[in-house]
Write a protein that holds these residues in place. Structure first.
Motif, PDB file in Angstrom:
ATOM      1  N   VAL A  52      -4.289   6.212  -0.413  1.00 21.61           N
ATOM      2  CA  VAL A  52      -4.594   5.236   0.635  1.00 21.61           C
ATOM      3  C   VAL A  52      -4.071   3.879   0.203  1.00 21.61           C
ATOM      4  N   MET A  53      -3.497   3.134   1.168  1.00 25.58           N
ATOM      5  CA  MET A  53      -3.007   1.784   0.907  1.00 25.58           C
ATOM      6  C   MET A  53      -3.540   0.864   1.999  1.00 25.58           C
ATOM      7  N   VAL A  54      -4.061  -0.284   1.577  1.00 30.39           N
ATOM      8  CA  VAL A  54      -4.704  -1.207   2.515  1.00 30.39           C
ATOM      9  C   VAL A  54      -3.999  -2.551   2.465  1.00 30.39           C
ATOM     10  N   VAL A  55      -3.521  -3.006   3.622  1.00 30.05           N
ATOM     11  CA  VAL A  55      -2.881  -4.314   3.740  1.00 30.05           C
ATOM     12  C   VAL A  55      -3.937  -5.283   4.266  1.00 30.05           C
ATOM     13  N   ALA A  56      -4.446  -6.134   3.375  1.00 25.55           N
ATOM     14  CA  ALA A  56      -5.555  -7.031   3.723  1.00 25.55           C
ATOM     15  C   ALA A  56      -5.132  -8.484   3.590  1.00 25.55           C
ATOM     16  N   ILE A  57      -4.027  -8.832   4.242  1.00 20.17           N
ATOM     17  CA  ILE A  57      -3.542 -10.209   4.204  1.00 20.17           C
ATOM     18  C   ILE A  57      -3.574 -10.789   5.611  1.00 20.17           C
ATOM     19  N   SER A  58      -3.406 -12.103   5.714  1.00 18.74           N
ATOM     20  CA  SER A  58      -3.575 -12.783   7.002  1.00 18.74           C
ATOM     21  C   SER A  58      -2.260 -13.130   7.690  1.00 18.74           C
ATOM     22  N   ASP A  59      -1.127 -12.796   7.087  1.00 17.03           N
ATOM     23  CA  ASP A  59       0.180 -13.136   7.657  1.00 17.03           C
ATOM     24  C   ASP A  59       0.734 -11.935   8.422  1.00 17.03           C
ATOM     25  N   PRO A  60       0.810 -11.988   9.759  1.00 16.74           N
ATOM     26  CA  PRO A  60       1.271 -10.839  10.544  1.00 16.74           C
ATOM     27  C   PRO A  60       2.689 -10.395  10.187  1.00 16.74           C
ATOM     28  N   ALA A  61       3.603 -11.350  10.001  1.00 14.34           N
ATOM     29  CA  ALA A  61       4.992 -10.996   9.680  1.00 14.34           C
ATOM     30  C   ALA A  61       5.073 -10.272   8.342  1.00 14.34           C
ATOM     31  N   SER A  62       4.345 -10.769   7.346  1.00 14.19           N
ATOM     32  CA  SER A  62       4.334 -10.110   6.039  1.00 14.19           C
ATOM     33  C   SER A  62       3.710  -8.726   6.128  1.00 14.19           C
ATOM     34  N   SER A  63       2.667  -8.597   6.925  1.00 12.32           N
ATOM     35  CA  SER A  63       2.020  -7.288   7.091  1.00 12.32           C
ATOM     36  C   SER A  63       2.997  -6.270   7.645  1.00 12.32           C
ATOM     37  N   ARG A  64       3.804  -6.676   8.609  1.00 10.21           N
ATOM     38  CA  ARG A  64       4.776  -5.748   9.191  1.00 10.21           C
ATOM     39  C   ARG A  64       5.818  -5.331   8.161  1.00 10.21           C
ATOM     40  N   ARG A  65       6.302  -6.287   7.366  1.00  5.42           N
ATOM     41  CA  ARG A  65       7.286  -5.953   6.339  1.00  5.42           C
ATOM     42  C   ARG A  65       6.690  -5.014   5.290  1.00  5.42           C
ATOM     43  N   ILE A  66       5.454  -5.250   4.940  1.00  6.01           N
ATOM     44  CA  ILE A  66       4.799  -4.408   3.930  1.00  6.01           C
ATOM     45  C   ILE A  66       4.620  -2.989   4.449  1.00  6.01           C
ATOM     46  N   VAL A  67       4.212  -2.839   5.703  1.00  5.06           N
ATOM     47  CA  VAL A  67       4.030  -1.501   6.277  1.00  5.06           C
ATOM     48  C   VAL A  67       5.343  -0.732   6.253  1.00  5.06           C
ATOM     49  N   VAL A  68       6.431  -1.382   6.605  1.00  3.50           N
ATOM     50  CA  VAL A  68       7.744  -0.733   6.586  1.00  3.50           C
ATOM     51  C   VAL A  68       8.087  -0.273   5.169  1.00  3.50           C
ATOM     52  N   ALA A  69       7.872  -1.141   4.181  1.00  5.73           N
ATOM     53  CA  ALA A  69       8.191  -0.797   2.792  1.00  5.73           C
ATOM     54  C   ALA A  69       7.304   0.333   2.284  1.00  5.73           C
ATOM     55  N   LEU A  70       6.020   0.298   2.615  1.00  7.88           N
ATOM     56  CA  LEU A  70       5.098   1.344   2.170  1.00  7.88           C
ATOM     57  C   LEU A  70       5.460   2.691   2.775  1.00  7.88           C
ATOM     58  N   ARG A  71       5.741   2.689   4.069  1.00  8.06           N
ATOM     59  CA  ARG A  71       6.045   3.959   4.733  1.00  8.06           C
ATOM     60  C   ARG A  71       7.348   4.548   4.217  1.00  8.06           C
ATOM     61  N   LYS A  72       8.286   3.691   3.831  1.00  4.74           N
ATOM     62  CA  LYS A  72       9.553   4.160   3.272  1.00  4.74           C
ATOM     63  C   LYS A  72       9.323   4.832   1.920  1.00  4.74           C
ATOM     64  N   MET A  73       8.443   4.251   1.095  1.00 11.57           N
ATOM     65  CA  MET A  73       8.246   4.770  -0.253  1.00 11.57           C
ATOM     66  C   MET A  73       7.238   5.917  -0.307  1.00 11.57           C
ATOM     67  N   ASN A  74       6.346   5.979   0.677  1.00 11.29           N
ATOM     68  CA  ASN A  74       5.342   7.047   0.698  1.00 11.29           C
ATOM     69  C   ASN A  74       5.112   7.473   2.143  1.00 11.29           C
ATOM     70  N   PRO A  75       5.890   8.434   2.636  1.00  9.86           N
ATOM     71  CA  PRO A  75       5.808   8.828   4.050  1.00  9.86           C
ATOM     72  C   PRO A  75       4.507   9.500   4.447  1.00  9.86           C
ATOM     73  N   ASN A  76       3.724  10.005   3.488  1.00  8.60           N
ATOM     74  CA  ASN A  76       2.571  10.839   3.829  1.00  8.60           C
ATOM     75  C   ASN A  76       1.217  10.196   3.573  1.00  8.60           C
ATOM     76  N   SER A  77       1.186   8.998   3.032  1.00  5.40           N
ATOM     77  CA  SER A  77      -0.103   8.389   2.703  1.00  5.40           C
ATOM     78  C   SER A  77      -0.735   7.727   3.923  1.00  5.40           C
ATOM     79  N   CYS A  78      -1.994   7.343   3.780  1.00  8.96           N
ATOM     80  CA  CYS A  78      -2.708   6.605   4.827  1.00  8.96           C
ATOM     81  C   CYS A  78      -2.534   5.108   4.587  1.00  8.96           C
TER      82      CYS A  78
END
Length: 312
Positions: A130-156
Protein backbone atom coordinates in the motif's frame (compact mmCIF):
# COMPACT_ATOMS: atom_id res chain seq x y z
CA UNK A 1 7.13 63.38 -16.60
CA UNK A 2 5.03 61.68 -13.94
CA UNK A 3 2.58 60.48 -16.60
CA UNK A 4 5.41 58.88 -18.60
CA UNK A 5 6.79 57.12 -15.49
CA UNK A 6 3.34 55.83 -14.72
CA UNK A 7 3.02 54.38 -18.24
CA UNK A 8 6.42 52.70 -17.91
CA UNK A 9 5.40 51.22 -14.56
CA UNK A 10 2.10 49.98 -15.98
CA UNK A 11 3.78 48.42 -19.02
CA UNK A 12 6.38 46.62 -16.90
CA UNK A 13 3.66 45.35 -14.52
CA UNK A 14 1.59 43.94 -17.38
CA UNK A 15 4.68 42.35 -18.95
CA UNK A 16 5.78 40.61 -15.73
CA UNK A 17 2.23 39.37 -15.06
CA UNK A 18 2.11 37.90 -18.57
CA UNK A 19 5.46 36.17 -18.13
CA UNK A 20 4.66 34.67 -14.71
CA UNK A 21 2.81 31.53 -16.04
CA UNK A 22 5.71 30.79 -18.42
CA UNK A 23 8.24 31.19 -15.62
CA UNK A 24 6.24 28.83 -13.39
CA UNK A 25 6.10 26.20 -16.15
CA UNK A 26 9.86 26.33 -16.54
CA UNK A 27 10.69 26.51 -12.84
CA UNK A 28 10.91 22.76 -12.22
CA UNK A 29 13.15 21.94 -15.26
CA UNK A 30 15.35 24.94 -14.41
CA UNK A 31 15.85 23.89 -10.78
CA UNK A 32 16.55 20.32 -11.89
CA UNK A 33 19.25 21.68 -14.22
CA UNK A 34 20.77 23.81 -11.44
CA UNK A 35 20.93 20.85 -9.07
CA UNK A 36 23.04 18.99 -11.62
CA UNK A 37 25.73 21.64 -11.41
CA UNK A 38 28.57 20.84 -9.01
CA UNK A 39 28.07 23.95 -6.86
CA UNK A 40 24.35 23.44 -6.33
CA UNK A 41 24.77 19.69 -6.06
CA UNK A 42 27.06 20.12 -3.05
CA UNK A 43 24.57 22.52 -1.45
CA UNK A 44 21.73 20.09 -2.10
CA UNK A 45 23.69 17.23 -0.59
CA UNK A 46 24.35 19.35 2.46
CA UNK A 47 20.63 19.87 2.91
CA UNK A 48 19.91 16.21 2.50
CA UNK A 49 22.12 15.46 5.49
CA UNK A 50 22.70 11.86 4.48
CA UNK A 51 19.00 10.98 4.50
CA UNK A 52 18.62 9.54 1.00
CA UNK A 53 19.27 6.04 2.28
CA UNK A 54 17.93 4.11 5.22
CA UNK A 55 20.05 2.19 7.71
CA UNK A 56 20.53 -1.39 6.50
CA UNK A 57 18.34 -2.93 9.23
CA UNK A 58 15.43 -0.65 8.31
CA UNK A 59 15.88 -1.22 4.59
CA UNK A 60 15.81 -5.00 5.00
CA UNK A 61 12.32 -4.76 6.53
CA UNK A 62 10.87 -3.10 3.42
CA UNK A 63 8.84 -5.88 1.85
CA UNK A 64 5.05 -5.96 1.62
CA UNK A 65 5.25 -2.63 3.45
CA UNK A 66 3.44 0.72 3.59
CA UNK A 67 4.88 3.83 1.94
CA UNK A 68 3.72 7.19 3.33
CA UNK A 69 4.44 10.26 1.19
CA UNK A 70 4.15 13.41 3.27
CA UNK A 71 4.68 13.62 7.03
CA UNK A 72 2.13 16.24 7.95
CA UNK A 73 -0.90 15.70 10.17
CA UNK A 74 -2.37 12.89 8.06
CA UNK A 75 0.97 11.19 7.53
CA UNK A 76 1.82 11.20 11.23
CA UNK A 77 -1.54 9.70 12.18
CA UNK A 78 -1.11 7.02 9.54
CA UNK A 79 2.32 6.14 10.90
CA UNK A 80 0.86 5.86 14.41
CA UNK A 81 -1.74 3.41 13.09
CA UNK A 82 0.95 1.41 11.28
CA UNK A 83 3.00 1.14 14.46
CA UNK A 84 -0.03 -0.03 16.42
CA UNK A 85 -0.84 -2.69 13.81
CA UNK A 86 2.87 -3.65 13.47
CA UNK A 87 2.84 -2.88 9.75
CA UNK A 88 6.30 -2.16 8.28
CA UNK A 89 6.47 1.30 6.75
CA UNK A 90 8.71 3.96 5.27
CA UNK A 91 8.15 7.73 5.01
CA UNK A 92 9.14 10.12 2.21
CA UNK A 93 9.30 13.82 3.15
CA UNK A 94 10.60 16.96 1.40
CA UNK A 95 11.36 19.00 4.52
CA UNK A 96 15.03 18.30 5.45
CA UNK A 97 14.59 19.60 9.01
CA UNK A 98 11.68 17.22 9.62
CA UNK A 99 13.65 14.36 8.09
CA UNK A 100 16.66 15.03 10.34
CA UNK A 101 14.52 15.27 13.47
CA UNK A 102 12.55 12.11 12.73
CA UNK A 103 15.65 10.20 11.67
CA UNK A 104 17.19 10.98 15.06
CA UNK A 105 14.09 9.43 16.66
CA UNK A 106 14.66 6.25 14.69
CA UNK A 107 11.92 6.71 12.10
CA UNK A 108 12.48 5.06 8.68
CA UNK A 109 12.23 8.32 6.75
CA UNK A 110 13.75 9.46 3.44
CA UNK A 111 14.36 12.94 2.10
CA UNK A 112 13.29 13.69 -1.46
CA UNK A 113 10.60 14.32 -4.04
CA UNK A 114 8.32 11.28 -4.24
CA UNK A 115 7.69 11.86 -7.94
CA UNK A 116 11.37 11.05 -8.67
CA UNK A 117 12.10 7.40 -9.43
CA UNK A 118 15.44 7.32 -7.60
CA UNK A 119 13.69 8.39 -4.38
CA UNK A 120 10.96 5.78 -4.84
CA UNK A 121 13.61 3.14 -5.45
CA UNK A 122 15.11 3.91 -2.03
CA UNK A 123 11.64 3.30 -0.52
CA UNK A 124 11.37 0.00 -2.44
CA UNK A 125 7.93 0.88 -3.76
CA UNK A 126 8.13 -2.05 -6.17
CA UNK A 127 7.69 -4.36 -3.14
CA UNK A 128 5.10 -2.26 -1.27
CA UNK A 129 1.55 -3.42 -0.70
CA UNK A 130 0.00 0.00 0.00
CA UNK A 131 1.19 3.52 -0.83
CA UNK A 132 -0.41 6.68 0.54
CA UNK A 133 0.01 10.14 -0.98
CA UNK A 134 -0.71 12.52 1.91
CA UNK A 135 0.46 15.87 0.56
CA UNK A 136 -1.46 19.08 -0.13
CA UNK A 137 -0.17 19.91 -3.64
CA UNK A 138 -2.58 18.56 -6.31
CA UNK A 139 -0.04 18.79 -9.16
CA UNK A 140 2.60 16.92 -7.16
CA UNK A 141 0.04 14.30 -6.16
CA UNK A 142 -0.75 13.60 -9.80
CA UNK A 143 2.93 13.26 -10.70
CA UNK A 144 3.51 10.92 -7.77
CA UNK A 145 0.57 8.69 -8.70
CA UNK A 146 1.91 8.34 -12.25
CA UNK A 147 5.39 7.44 -10.96
CA UNK A 148 4.04 4.96 -8.40
CA UNK A 149 1.78 3.20 -10.87
CA UNK A 150 4.66 2.92 -13.34
CA UNK A 151 6.94 1.29 -10.77
CA UNK A 152 4.31 -0.89 -9.09
CA UNK A 153 1.30 -1.67 -11.33
CA UNK A 154 -0.44 -3.93 -8.79
CA UNK A 155 -0.26 -2.10 -5.47
CA UNK A 156 -2.97 -0.05 -3.76
CA UNK A 157 -2.48 3.71 -4.05
CA UNK A 158 -4.45 5.91 -1.64
CA UNK A 159 -4.47 9.65 -2.27
CA UNK A 160 -5.60 12.43 0.03
CA UNK A 161 -6.89 15.47 -1.80
CA UNK A 162 -8.77 18.62 -0.88
CA UNK A 163 -11.63 18.79 -3.36
CA UNK A 164 -14.07 16.33 -4.89
CA UNK A 165 -13.45 17.60 -8.43
CA UNK A 166 -9.85 16.34 -8.24
CA UNK A 167 -10.93 12.72 -7.76
CA UNK A 168 -11.72 11.75 -11.34
CA UNK A 169 -8.29 12.75 -12.70
CA UNK A 170 -6.46 10.91 -9.91
CA UNK A 171 -8.46 7.75 -10.60
CA UNK A 172 -7.66 8.09 -14.30
CA UNK A 173 -3.94 8.29 -13.51
CA UNK A 174 -4.04 5.08 -11.49
CA UNK A 175 -5.10 5.83 -7.90
CA UNK A 176 -6.94 2.99 -6.17
CA UNK A 177 -8.76 5.14 -3.63
CA UNK A 178 -9.06 8.93 -3.39
CA UNK A 179 -10.20 10.51 -0.12
CA UNK A 180 -11.30 14.14 -0.53
CA UNK A 181 -11.17 16.30 2.59
CA UNK A 182 -14.13 18.28 1.29
CA UNK A 183 -16.39 15.21 1.42
CA UNK A 184 -15.01 13.90 4.71
CA UNK A 185 -15.56 17.28 6.39
CA UNK A 186 -19.18 17.34 5.21
CA UNK A 187 -19.68 13.78 6.52
CA UNK A 188 -18.29 14.75 9.93
CA UNK A 189 -20.66 17.72 10.15
CA UNK A 190 -23.52 15.55 8.91
CA UNK A 191 -22.92 12.88 11.59
CA UNK A 192 -22.65 15.38 14.45
CA UNK A 193 -25.83 17.18 13.41
CA UNK A 194 -27.78 13.90 13.32
CA UNK A 195 -26.36 12.94 16.73
CA UNK A 196 -27.72 16.19 18.18
CA UNK A 197 -31.17 15.11 16.95
CA UNK A 198 -30.69 11.81 18.84
CA UNK A 199 -30.55 9.67 15.70
CA UNK A 200 -29.19 6.23 16.78
CA UNK A 201 -25.50 5.73 15.98
CA UNK A 202 -26.10 2.52 13.93
CA UNK A 203 -28.41 4.52 11.67
CA UNK A 204 -25.84 7.31 11.34
CA UNK A 205 -23.13 4.76 10.49
CA UNK A 206 -25.39 3.21 7.86
CA UNK A 207 -26.14 6.59 6.26
CA UNK A 208 -22.46 7.54 6.28
CA UNK A 209 -21.58 4.25 4.60
CA UNK A 210 -24.17 4.83 1.90
CA UNK A 211 -23.01 8.40 1.37
CA UNK A 212 -19.35 7.40 1.03
CA UNK A 213 -20.08 4.46 -1.24
CA UNK A 214 -22.41 6.47 -3.45
CA UNK A 215 -20.03 9.39 -3.87
CA UNK A 216 -16.86 7.38 -4.34
CA UNK A 217 -18.36 4.75 -6.63
CA UNK A 218 -19.84 7.42 -8.86
CA UNK A 219 -16.39 8.85 -9.58
CA UNK A 220 -14.33 5.66 -9.55
CA UNK A 221 -13.16 4.40 -12.92
CA UNK A 222 -14.55 0.97 -13.78
CA UNK A 223 -12.11 -1.63 -15.05
CA UNK A 224 -14.82 -3.91 -16.49
CA UNK A 225 -17.46 -3.26 -19.13
CA UNK A 226 -21.16 -3.48 -18.32
CA UNK A 227 -21.38 -6.86 -20.08
CA UNK A 228 -18.46 -8.20 -18.05
CA UNK A 229 -20.04 -7.00 -14.82
CA UNK A 230 -23.38 -8.60 -15.68
CA UNK A 231 -21.72 -11.93 -16.54
CA UNK A 232 -20.09 -12.28 -13.13
CA UNK A 233 -21.63 -15.00 -10.98
CA UNK A 234 -20.98 -13.20 -7.71
CA UNK A 235 -21.97 -9.59 -7.16
CA UNK A 236 -19.48 -7.64 -5.04
CA UNK A 237 -21.17 -4.22 -5.29
CA UNK A 238 -22.57 -4.18 -1.74
CA UNK A 239 -19.97 -6.27 0.06
CA UNK A 240 -16.42 -5.98 1.25
CA UNK A 241 -13.81 -7.60 3.47
CA UNK A 242 -13.05 -6.45 6.98
CA UNK A 243 -11.08 -7.68 9.98
CA UNK A 244 -12.30 -8.13 13.53
CA UNK A 245 -10.12 -8.90 16.58
CA UNK A 246 -11.76 -11.15 19.14
CA UNK A 247 -11.87 -9.61 22.61
CA UNK A 248 -10.85 -11.92 25.48
CA UNK A 249 -14.19 -11.07 27.12
CA UNK A 250 -16.20 -11.43 23.91
CA UNK A 251 -19.03 -13.91 23.54
CA UNK A 252 -17.22 -15.72 20.69
CA UNK A 253 -14.30 -16.93 22.84
CA UNK A 254 -14.30 -20.70 23.26
CA UNK A 255 -17.07 -21.31 20.74
CA UNK A 256 -16.73 -23.41 17.62
CA UNK A 257 -17.58 -21.98 14.23
CA UNK A 258 -20.71 -24.10 14.18
CA UNK A 259 -21.85 -22.57 17.48
CA UNK A 260 -21.26 -18.99 16.35
CA UNK A 261 -23.60 -19.38 13.34
CA UNK A 262 -21.91 -16.43 11.65
CA UNK A 263 -23.53 -17.15 8.30
CA UNK A 264 -27.02 -17.91 9.66
CA UNK A 265 -27.24 -15.05 12.17
CA UNK A 266 -25.44 -12.26 10.34
CA UNK A 267 -25.32 -13.22 6.66
CA UNK A 268 -21.52 -12.88 6.44
CA UNK A 269 -18.70 -15.29 5.66
CA UNK A 270 -15.58 -16.05 7.69
CA UNK A 271 -12.69 -16.34 5.20
CA UNK A 272 -9.71 -16.91 7.49
CA UNK A 273 -8.34 -16.56 11.02
CA UNK A 274 -4.97 -15.06 11.94
CA UNK A 275 -3.67 -16.55 15.16
CA UNK A 276 -0.24 -15.84 16.62
CA UNK A 277 1.18 -14.68 13.29
CA UNK A 278 -0.20 -17.72 11.42
CA UNK A 279 -3.09 -17.70 8.95
CA UNK A 280 -5.73 -20.44 9.23
CA UNK A 281 -7.53 -21.02 5.95
CA UNK A 282 -8.70 -24.63 6.32
CA UNK A 283 -11.41 -24.34 8.98
CA UNK A 284 -14.17 -26.71 9.98
CA UNK A 285 -17.26 -26.40 12.12
CA UNK A 286 -15.19 -27.68 15.06
CA UNK A 287 -12.58 -24.90 14.81
CA UNK A 288 -12.56 -23.02 18.14
CA UNK A 289 -12.29 -19.23 18.31
CA UNK A 290 -9.63 -18.07 20.75
CA UNK A 291 -8.89 -14.72 22.43
CA UNK A 292 -7.07 -12.18 20.23
CA UNK A 293 -7.85 -14.11 17.04
CA UNK A 294 -8.20 -11.81 14.03
CA UNK A 295 -11.18 -12.81 11.89
CA UNK A 296 -11.26 -11.98 8.17
CA UNK A 297 -14.90 -11.42 7.32
CA UNK A 298 -16.66 -10.87 4.00
CA UNK A 299 -20.15 -9.45 3.60
CA UNK A 300 -22.28 -6.29 3.48
CA UNK A 301 -20.78 -3.47 5.60
CA UNK A 302 -23.89 -3.04 7.74
CA UNK A 303 -23.93 -6.78 8.57
CA UNK A 304 -20.25 -6.69 9.50
CA UNK A 305 -20.89 -3.72 11.81
CA UNK A 306 -23.79 -5.59 13.43
CA UNK A 307 -21.59 -8.62 13.97
CA UNK A 308 -18.81 -6.49 15.53
CA UNK A 309 -21.22 -4.79 17.95
CA UNK A 310 -22.77 -8.03 19.17
CA UNK A 311 -19.62 -10.11 19.28
CA UNK A 312 -17.24 -7.62 20.94
Amino acid sequence: MQEREYQYFLAVSILTMSLTPLVMLGAEPFTTFLLRLSLFKSLDQGLRIQTEQLPSEQEQALNDHLVVMGYGFNGRNLVKAAKYAKVPYVIIETNPITVRQEREKGEPILYGDASQEHVLEQAHVENARVMVVAISDPASSRRIVVALRKMNPNSCIFVRTRYIHEMEELYRLGATEVIPEELEASIEIFSRVLAKYLVPMPEIDKLIGELRAGRYDMLRRRSLTEDEWSSMHVSLADAGMSTFQVSPEGELVGKTLSETEVRQRFGISLLAIRRGGQMLYEMTGDTIIKPDDTLYIFGPPERIQEFARKAD
